[in-house]
Design a protein around this motif. Structure first.
Motif, PDB file in Angstrom:
ATOM      1  N   PRO A 412     -17.708  49.670  29.769  1.00 11.14           N
ATOM      2  CA  PRO A 412     -17.141  49.487  28.418  1.00 11.14           C
ATOM      3  C   PRO A 412     -17.648  50.523  27.414  1.00 11.14           C
ATOM      4  O   PRO A 412     -16.891  50.972  26.542  1.00 11.14           O
ATOM      5  CB  PRO A 412     -17.600  48.079  28.039  1.00 11.14           C
ATOM      6  N   PHE A 413     -18.922  50.913  27.538  1.00  8.65           N
ATOM      7  CA  PHE A 413     -19.472  51.923  26.635  1.00  8.65           C
ATOM      8  C   PHE A 413     -18.876  53.309  26.925  1.00  8.65           C
ATOM      9  O   PHE A 413     -18.682  54.106  26.019  1.00  8.65           O
ATOM     10  CB  PHE A 413     -20.998  51.965  26.765  1.00  8.65           C
ATOM     11  N   LEU A 414     -18.582  53.567  28.190  1.00 10.78           N
ATOM     12  CA  LEU A 414     -17.941  54.825  28.567  1.00 10.78           C
ATOM     13  C   LEU A 414     -16.520  54.894  28.020  1.00 10.78           C
ATOM     14  O   LEU A 414     -16.085  55.940  27.519  1.00 10.78           O
ATOM     15  CB  LEU A 414     -17.934  54.957  30.095  1.00 10.78           C
ATOM     16  N   ILE A 415     -15.809  53.769  28.091  1.00 11.29           N
ATOM     17  CA  ILE A 415     -14.448  53.706  27.536  1.00 11.29           C
ATOM     18  C   ILE A 415     -14.488  53.890  26.022  1.00 11.29           C
ATOM     19  O   ILE A 415     -13.663  54.615  25.441  1.00 11.29           O
ATOM     20  CB  ILE A 415     -13.789  52.356  27.898  1.00 11.29           C
ATOM     21  N   LEU A 416     -15.463  53.239  25.383  1.00 10.85           N
ATOM     22  CA  LEU A 416     -15.626  53.377  23.931  1.00 10.85           C
ATOM     23  C   LEU A 416     -15.894  54.825  23.547  1.00 10.85           C
ATOM     24  O   LEU A 416     -15.321  55.337  22.569  1.00 10.85           O
ATOM     25  CB  LEU A 416     -16.772  52.485  23.454  1.00 10.85           C
ATOM     26  N   ILE A 442     -19.487  61.477  11.087  1.00 12.94           N
ATOM     27  CA  ILE A 442     -19.552  60.159  10.445  1.00 12.94           C
ATOM     28  C   ILE A 442     -18.507  59.219  11.033  1.00 12.94           C
ATOM     29  O   ILE A 442     -18.805  58.064  11.370  1.00 12.94           O
ATOM     30  CB  ILE A 442     -19.346  60.298   8.920  1.00 12.94           C
ATOM     31  N   ILE A 443     -17.268  59.728  11.180  1.00 13.71           N
ATOM     32  CA  ILE A 443     -16.184  58.904  11.742  1.00 13.71           C
ATOM     33  C   ILE A 443     -16.514  58.475  13.166  1.00 13.71           C
ATOM     34  O   ILE A 443     -16.377  57.303  13.530  1.00 13.71           O
ATOM     35  CB  ILE A 443     -14.847  59.680  11.719  1.00 13.71           C
ATOM     36  N   GLY A 444     -16.963  59.429  13.976  1.00 17.09           N
ATOM     37  CA  GLY A 444     -17.307  59.127  15.358  1.00 17.09           C
ATOM     38  C   GLY A 444     -18.438  58.110  15.446  1.00 17.09           C
ATOM     39  O   GLY A 444     -18.400  57.186  16.267  1.00 17.09           O
ATOM     40  N   GLY A 445     -19.459  58.283  14.584  1.00 12.17           N
ATOM     41  CA  GLY A 445     -20.582  57.355  14.572  1.00 12.17           C
ATOM     42  C   GLY A 445     -20.157  55.944  14.222  1.00 12.17           C
ATOM     43  O   GLY A 445     -20.602  54.972  14.848  1.00 12.17           O
ATOM     44  N   CYS A 446     -19.294  55.830  13.226  1.00 16.36           N
ATOM     45  CA  CYS A 446     -18.796  54.509  12.812  1.00 16.36           C
ATOM     46  C   CYS A 446     -18.012  53.839  13.934  1.00 16.36           C
ATOM     47  O   CYS A 446     -18.184  52.634  14.191  1.00 16.36           O
ATOM     48  CB  CYS A 446     -17.917  54.647  11.569  1.00 16.36           C
ATOM     49  N   ILE A 447     -17.142  54.615  14.594  1.00 17.90           N
ATOM     50  CA  ILE A 447     -16.351  54.065  15.707  1.00 17.90           C
ATOM     51  C   ILE A 447     -17.270  53.531  16.799  1.00 17.90           C
ATOM     52  O   ILE A 447     -17.074  52.423  17.305  1.00 17.90           O
ATOM     53  CB  ILE A 447     -15.401  55.142  16.294  1.00 17.90           C
ATOM     54  N   TYR A 448     -18.292  54.305  17.131  1.00 18.21           N
ATOM     55  CA  TYR A 448     -19.154  53.905  18.241  1.00 18.21           C
ATOM     56  C   TYR A 448     -20.031  52.711  17.877  1.00 18.21           C
ATOM     57  O   TYR A 448     -20.232  51.813  18.701  1.00 18.21           O
ATOM     58  CB  TYR A 448     -20.025  55.074  18.709  1.00 18.21           C
ATOM     59  N   VAL A 449     -20.542  52.689  16.658  1.00 15.03           N
ATOM     60  CA  VAL A 449     -21.398  51.573  16.230  1.00 15.03           C
ATOM     61  C   VAL A 449     -20.598  50.271  16.194  1.00 15.03           C
ATOM     62  O   VAL A 449     -21.040  49.236  16.724  1.00 15.03           O
ATOM     63  CB  VAL A 449     -22.021  51.860  14.849  1.00 15.03           C
ATOM     64  N   VAL A 450     -19.410  50.318  15.578  1.00 10.34           N
ATOM     65  CA  VAL A 450     -18.567  49.113  15.495  1.00 10.34           C
ATOM     66  C   VAL A 450     -18.172  48.654  16.901  1.00 10.34           C
ATOM     67  O   VAL A 450     -18.228  47.462  17.229  1.00 10.34           O
ATOM     68  CB  VAL A 450     -17.306  49.389  14.644  1.00 10.34           C
TER      69      VAL A 450
END
Length: 462
Positions: A412-416, A442-450
């Motif tokens: 799931p983390f790889l897909i994310l 910033i955008i990439g970080g937000c996507i991954y954290v959420v």
């Protein structure tokens, strides 16, 4: 000390080791020129092979053996001194061989200076403190020396003729770093004079673990050697430039392995195999999540990052990132299997076989692809070599541990990470490259954290 703290210290040092060359390289290349840098690099590479033979497989074998015996003061003392006397014996032989090389080079100044580096191998006992899980001690000492090295470079290296000054600064930094840790040894062991039998009983298992060191050195160097031989130095420059950034996610992976070898080796020695396997499962998910987020994140901002960092003419590095970065996920999985199962359980032959298999794949594909696709061909060869090592090791242990289940938990983390990459890579922002780069991070970080929060909640719910 906890695994988390050890991982933090070791990772911080790995990042520092990567950042320092990125700071000093532009300065050194301008001051010393290509000739000076090349003279030092060549001499250092040659001396490095002598040091490699001094240490053999100690970074793994010494670490593991000390970790196995660390809870018994008497055994720990005997283990340390028997292994160290073997190291000292080999270091003596290696130094005489290097002296013969100096004579052959007619006492070349650079070769003579690098003798300091060769001698430093005799004092390198990091393996002992790593086995004791004293990572804070080794990391802080090494970090201080590296920072002082940087300061000395900017103070004393001012013109092309200072290439020998540069060599002295670098080699003194290495030997001082190794010697500085010796005063702390008396806290951990007393003195013991081992017999010849006690010393040389460590030779064979050390040599077994030395084989992958040789294979890995071929791995890292062969791509560039073959690129230079089959194409030109420009292609080598592209490949090496891309490799410097790729080392960032690899640093985090290496830190995890270094920290976990002594912990899992100690658990196995105590018969706590079930607990050690839990660490393998947790580490696998963590390694996949970390490596994929960093690798795919760097890929996502590569169009903006490459021209800002390297300047014009390095556009091919974007493509090299796309090929080499995903390989770090395979490297992460293999690192967990190797450092947390194969090595602690003394499955050294399996480890050696997997690394040599990868080296053979790498060389064969290099011969086929480099003449046709140059640096891109070398990158493709590396990708498949890393994948082959990972698959080899997973197949090797799938009947012993549920490695497939561990990997599935990390998918799931790889897909994310893939979704994050697609969004930030293909999105077009109407700003300057620098502003676009910052916004994409910033955008990439937000996507991954959420996404990570959602995955964790979903996992806990089940």
């Amino acid at each position: 000390m906890s695994v988390k703290k050890n991982y933090f210290y070791n990772t911080a040092y790995q990042i520092l080791a990567i950042l320092i060359p990125l700071i000093t390289t532009p300065y050194i290349s301008r001051v010393l020129g290509a000739g000076g840098v090349g003279e030092y690099s060549y001499a250092y590479s040659v001396a490095g092979y002598f040091v490699m033979f001094t240490l053999l497989g100690l970074n793994v074998y010494g670490n593991r053996t000390v970790a196995t015996n660390r809870d018994n003061n008497e055994l720990r003392t005997k283990t340390y001194w028997s292994i160290y006397f073997l190291q000292l014996f080999i270091a003596t032989i290696v130094f005489f061989l290097y002296f013969a090389y100096i004579v052959y080079k007619k006492f070349d100044t650079m070769a003579v200076i690098l003798a300091i580096y060769v001698v430093s191998g005799a004092f390198d006992i990091n393996w002992f403190f790593n086995g004791m899980e004293k990572f804070k001690l080794t990391v802080i000492r090494n970090s201080i020396v590296k920072i002082l090295n940087v300061i000395a470079i900017f103070i004393f290296v001012k013109k092309p003729s200072d290439v020998y000054v540069y060599a002295v600064v670098m080699t003194l930094g290495i030997i001082v770093s190794n010697i500085a840790i010796w005063p702390y040894l008396k806290r951990e062991v007393g003195f013991y004079l081992p017999s010849f039998k006690e010393i040389f009983v460590h030779l064979k298992p050390n040599l077994v673990l030395f084989l992958p060191v040789v294979a890995i050195s071929l791995y890292k160097i062969m791509d560039k050697i073959m690129l230079g031989a089959l194409t030109d130095t420009v292609q080598v420059g592209y490949y090496e430039s891309a490799e410097k950034i790729i080392n960032l996610p690899i640093a985090f992976i290496t830190s995890l392995g270094t920290v976990m070898i002594p912990r899992t080796s100690n658990l196995v020695a105590q018969g706590k195999k079930k607990e050690s396997r839990k660490y393998v499962g947790y580490s696998m998910v963590f390694a996949i999540a970390l490596s994929s987020s960093l690798a795919f994140g760097i890929m996502g901002v590569s169009k903006e990052f490459v021209p800002i960092f390297y300047g014009k003419g390095f556009e091919i590095c974007v493509l090299l990132y796309m090929i080499l970065m995903p390989a770090t996920v395979f490297k992460a999985i293999a690192n967990v299997v190797r450092t947390q199962y194969l090595i602690p359980n003394k499955m050294d032959k399996h480890y050696v076989a997997s690394v040599f298999f990868g080296a053979v794949v790498n060389i064969i594909l290099n011969l086929i692809l480099i003449p046709r696709s140059a640096a891109v061909g070398a990158a493709i060869a590396t990708f498949f070599a890393e994948a082959s090592v990972c698959i080899f090791q997973c197949i090797d242990v799938y009947k012993l541990i549920p490695v497939g289940r561990y990997i599935l938990k990390g998918v799931p983390f790889l897909i994310l990470a893939t979704i994050m990459f697609a969004v930030i890579f293909f999105i077009s922002l109407p700003f300057t490259p620098l502003i676009s780069l910052i916004l994409k991070v910033i955008i990439g970080g937000c996507i991954y954290v959420v996404g990570t929060v959602i995955i964790i909640k979903a996992t806990n719910a089940n």
